[in-house]
Design a protein around this motif. Structure first.
Motif, mmCIF file in Angstrom:
data_model
loop_
_atom_site.group_PDB
_atom_site.id
_atom_site.type_symbol
_atom_site.label_atom_id
_atom_site.label_comp_id
_atom_site.label_asym_id
_atom_site.label_seq_id
_atom_site.Cartn_x
_atom_site.Cartn_y
_atom_site.Cartn_z
ATOM 1 N N UNK A 8 0.834 -1.204 0.000
ATOM 2 C CA UNK A 8 0.000 0.000 0.000
ATOM 3 C C UNK A 8 0.864 1.248 0.000
ATOM 4 N N UNK A 9 0.280 2.338 -0.497
ATOM 5 C CA UNK A 9 0.877 3.667 -0.421
ATOM 6 C C UNK A 9 -0.048 4.524 0.436
ATOM 7 N N UNK A 10 0.528 5.229 1.427
ATOM 8 C CA UNK A 10 -0.321 6.047 2.298
ATOM 9 C C UNK A 10 -0.422 7.481 1.784
ATOM 10 N N UNK A 11 -1.149 8.303 2.502
ATOM 11 C CA UNK A 11 -1.414 9.676 2.047
ATOM 12 C C UNK A 11 -0.146 10.527 1.993
ATOM 13 N N UNK A 12 0.931 10.085 2.641
ATOM 14 C CA UNK A 12 2.219 10.790 2.560
ATOM 15 C C UNK A 12 3.089 10.290 1.418
ATOM 16 N N UNK A 13 2.601 9.279 0.697
ATOM 17 C CA UNK A 13 3.362 8.704 -0.400
ATOM 18 C C UNK A 13 4.295 7.589 0.020
ATOM 19 N N UNK A 14 4.263 7.208 1.285
ATOM 20 C CA UNK A 14 5.141 6.138 1.781
ATOM 21 C C UNK A 14 4.657 4.781 1.296
ATOM 22 N N UNK A 15 5.572 3.976 0.795
ATOM 23 C CA UNK A 15 5.271 2.615 0.369
ATOM 24 C C UNK A 15 5.520 1.665 1.535
ATOM 25 N N UNK A 16 4.545 0.810 1.813
ATOM 26 C CA UNK A 16 4.687 -0.151 2.903
ATOM 27 C C UNK A 16 3.774 -1.336 2.689
ATOM 28 N N UNK A 17 3.584 -2.116 3.747
ATOM 29 C CA UNK A 17 2.776 -3.322 3.592
ATOM 30 C C UNK A 17 2.123 -3.714 4.915
ATOM 31 N N UNK A 50 -2.057 -7.693 10.428
ATOM 32 C CA UNK A 50 -1.274 -7.153 11.534
ATOM 33 C C UNK A 50 -1.832 -5.847 12.071
ATOM 34 N N UNK A 51 -2.447 -5.037 11.216
ATOM 35 C CA UNK A 51 -2.952 -3.747 11.651
ATOM 36 C C UNK A 51 -1.898 -2.664 11.682
ATOM 37 N N UNK A 52 -0.636 -3.023 11.470
ATOM 38 C CA UNK A 52 0.438 -2.040 11.461
ATOM 39 C C UNK A 52 1.014 -1.929 10.059
ATOM 40 N N UNK A 53 1.234 -0.716 9.623
ATOM 41 C CA UNK A 53 1.765 -0.415 8.302
ATOM 42 C C UNK A 53 3.287 -0.367 8.405
ATOM 43 N N UNK A 54 3.977 -1.256 7.705
ATOM 44 C CA UNK A 54 5.432 -1.331 7.760
ATOM 45 C C UNK A 54 6.022 -0.635 6.546
ATOM 46 N N UNK A 55 6.680 0.524 6.709
ATOM 47 C CA UNK A 55 7.271 1.236 5.561
ATOM 48 C C UNK A 55 8.418 0.437 4.946
ATOM 49 N N UNK A 56 8.574 0.601 3.631
ATOM 50 C CA UNK A 56 9.641 -0.090 2.913
ATOM 51 C C UNK A 56 10.829 0.810 2.604
ATOM 52 N N UNK A 57 10.568 2.049 2.209
ATOM 53 C CA UNK A 57 11.649 2.971 1.878
ATOM 54 C C UNK A 57 11.271 4.358 2.401
ATOM 55 N N UNK A 91 10.460 4.091 -12.423
ATOM 56 C CA UNK A 91 9.855 2.900 -11.828
ATOM 57 C C UNK A 91 10.908 2.155 -11.023
ATOM 58 N N UNK A 92 10.507 1.682 -9.851
ATOM 59 C CA UNK A 92 11.395 0.910 -8.986
ATOM 60 C C UNK A 92 10.873 -0.508 -8.858
ATOM 61 N N UNK A 103 19.396 -10.054 6.607
ATOM 62 C CA UNK A 103 18.601 -9.609 7.763
ATOM 63 C C UNK A 103 17.421 -8.743 7.357
ATOM 64 N N UNK A 104 17.532 -8.048 6.232
ATOM 65 C CA UNK A 104 16.427 -7.206 5.763
ATOM 66 C C UNK A 104 15.483 -8.032 4.911
ATOM 67 N N UNK A 105 14.181 -7.789 5.121
ATOM 68 C CA UNK A 105 13.204 -8.573 4.384
ATOM 69 C C UNK A 105 13.204 -8.230 2.895
ATOM 70 N N UNK A 106 13.403 -6.957 2.552
ATOM 71 C CA UNK A 106 13.362 -6.526 1.164
ATOM 72 C C UNK A 106 14.704 -5.936 0.736
ATOM 73 N N UNK A 107 15.020 -6.148 -0.531
ATOM 74 C CA UNK A 107 16.229 -5.572 -1.093
ATOM 75 C C UNK A 107 16.043 -4.069 -1.331
ATOM 76 N N UNK A 108 17.144 -3.381 -1.517
ATOM 77 C CA UNK A 108 17.096 -1.962 -1.873
ATOM 78 C C UNK A 108 16.386 -1.832 -3.222
ATOM 79 N N UNK A 109 15.496 -0.841 -3.406
ATOM 80 C CA UNK A 109 14.793 -0.695 -4.680
ATOM 81 C C UNK A 109 15.753 -0.604 -5.862
ATOM 82 N N UNK A 110 15.417 -1.319 -6.926
ATOM 83 C CA UNK A 110 16.195 -1.292 -8.151
ATOM 84 C C UNK A 110 15.549 -0.294 -9.108
ATOM 85 N N UNK A 111 16.294 0.704 -9.528
ATOM 86 C CA UNK A 111 15.784 1.737 -10.421
ATOM 87 C C UNK A 111 15.708 1.187 -11.850
ATOM 88 N N UNK A 112 14.477 1.068 -12.366
ATOM 89 C CA UNK A 112 14.280 0.590 -13.733
ATOM 90 C C UNK A 112 14.308 1.721 -14.751
#
Length: 397
Positions: free
Chosen positions: A28-37, A48-55, A86-87, A96-105
């Motif tokens: 999901x993307x929130x009203x601040x533009x933050x990408x999370x899940x 979970x009820x909690x929004x976990x930011x990705x970047x 696009x990323x 240790x990190x669940x997601x890799x650093x975004x790859x710039x396409x």
């Protein structure tokens, strides 16, 4: 909003019948533009009820897409709000990190995207499609590994005499991703689905609300991909407002469209074929159909949900070979415009997600049996502007 391709039982293709871990993943993307899940806390369970930011970057909600990589890890496509690039973001198989650093396409030559699609190709690698503001259509894909034979020396167990054997070795590509390639044609929206043989099919609308279909011509994973070309599939109808497609458990592709208060359907005439029936009136409603979505019914058919006013209707394909569907019936209510999406749980029962525009809140209800759904919408998260769904079949590292 678009989701990854799925088999008739709801599992990603490479994990079907073998997954010991299956949870719905909500990006999901929130009203601040933050990408999370949001995570589903257990199979068939709550969230979970909690929004976990990705970047820390801000992203465009309308072009967010979710899917899985060839080996089953969650993959996301997100458009950077500042640059328009696009990323590609995927789960980290190790570390240790669940997601890799975004790859710039990067960015298509025509500029920022207005519509995107992400789907695996016939070789299992990720394909990305983008429609730009000038209506041009662009394509980029992850290059696949090649296989070459190498001769090695080895000593077989129980012997002391080395021998030479020839073995196949996977070789990574020189360039991980292709360059952006422009496809002929002009559209304002685009979505992708699979033919039964794995070929990618594209459907979209142009600025005059005319629908088009394009299909890959080769089903060989090691041959260069070519496209049949855009086919006008309006069939005498006008004023198309949405077009979407999916393949059901009988391996037949279905295309649905909404025009005003009506939903129309075209069906593939044979498995793997390029021909479809003419449009037929699927259903007519007392008011305008504001949105529709497709998902895999538990009986291996398809399920359709559509919002008409505050009512949400649902119906499913009857898998008896007749091509029949149940009559649309009200399964829920939701005030105001919503974005709808269906996704299967581990037990095959569908969950229906609705992002309510007025409240910016994402809600969910779950199917109890084929024609009955839970009575109360459960909130997933608030202050959201866009979401995408996929299957999480790999436990978090």
């Amino acid at each position: 909003m678009q989701t990854d391709e799925i088999t008739s039982d709801g599992l990603p293709q490479e994990a079907a019948g073998a997954a010991a871990y299956f949870r719905i993943f909500v990006a999901a993307v929130n009203t601040s533009g933050t990408l999370g899940y949001f995570d589903q806390t257990s199979e068939n369970g709550p969230y979970s009820g909690s929004f976990t930011p990705l970047t820390g970057d801000a992203y465009v909600p309308a072009t967010l897409r979710a899917g899985t990589t060839t080996n089953g890890y969650v993959a996301l496509l997100a458009e950077d709000n500042a640059t328009g690039h696009l990323s590609f973001i995927r789960e980290e198989p190790e570390g240790t990190d669940r997601f890799e650093v975004p790859l710039d396409l990067g960015l298509p030559a025509a500029g920022p995207c207005k519509s995107t699609a992400m789907i695996r190709g016939i070789d299992g690698m990720i394909n990305v499609f983008a429609v730009c503001a000038d209506q041009t259509i662009w394509w980029k894909y992850a290059n696949s590994y090649s296989v070459r034979e190498e001769t090695i020396t080895t000593t077989p167990p129980g012997t002391e005499t080395p021998i030479e054997v020839t073995v196949p070795v996977r070789v990574p590509p020189d360039q991980a991703w292709s360059d952006w390639q422009q496809l002929p044609g002009a559209l304002v929206s685009l979505s992708a689905f699979h033919n039964a043989d794995g070929r990618i099919c594209l459907v979209g609308l142009n600025a005059s609300q005319v629908p088009y279909l394009n299909m890959q011509t080769s089903d060989h994973p090691q041959l260069p991909e070519h496209w049949a070309g855009w086919e006008n599939i309006s069939g005498g109808l006008t004023g198309f407002e949405q077009i979407t497609a999916a393949i059901s458990g009988n391996a037949i592709a279905h295309i649905f469209a909404r025009i005003g208060s009506k939903i129309y359907q075209r069906v593939q005439t044979e498995v793997d074929g390029s021909e479809f029936t003419d449009w037929v009136l699927f259903s007519s409603f007392p008011d305008t159909v504001s949105t529709l979505t497709l998902g895999p019914a538990r009986n291996t058919g398809l399920y359709l949900a559509a919002q008409v006013g505050s009512a949400i209707y649902g119906c499913n394909e009857i898998m008896d070979g007749s091509g029949s569907w149940t009559q649309p019936a009200i399964i829920a209510h939701m005030d105001g415009n919503c974005t709808l999406s269906l996704w299967p749980n581990a037990d095959g029962q569908l969950s229906l997600f609705a992002l309510q525009s007025a409240s910016s809140t994402l809600f969910c209800i779950t199917q109890l049996v084929s024609d009955r759904w839970s009575a109360t919408w459960q909130p997933i998260g608030a202050a959201l502007t866009g979401f995408a769904l996929t299957s999480d079949v790999t436990p978090n590292p």
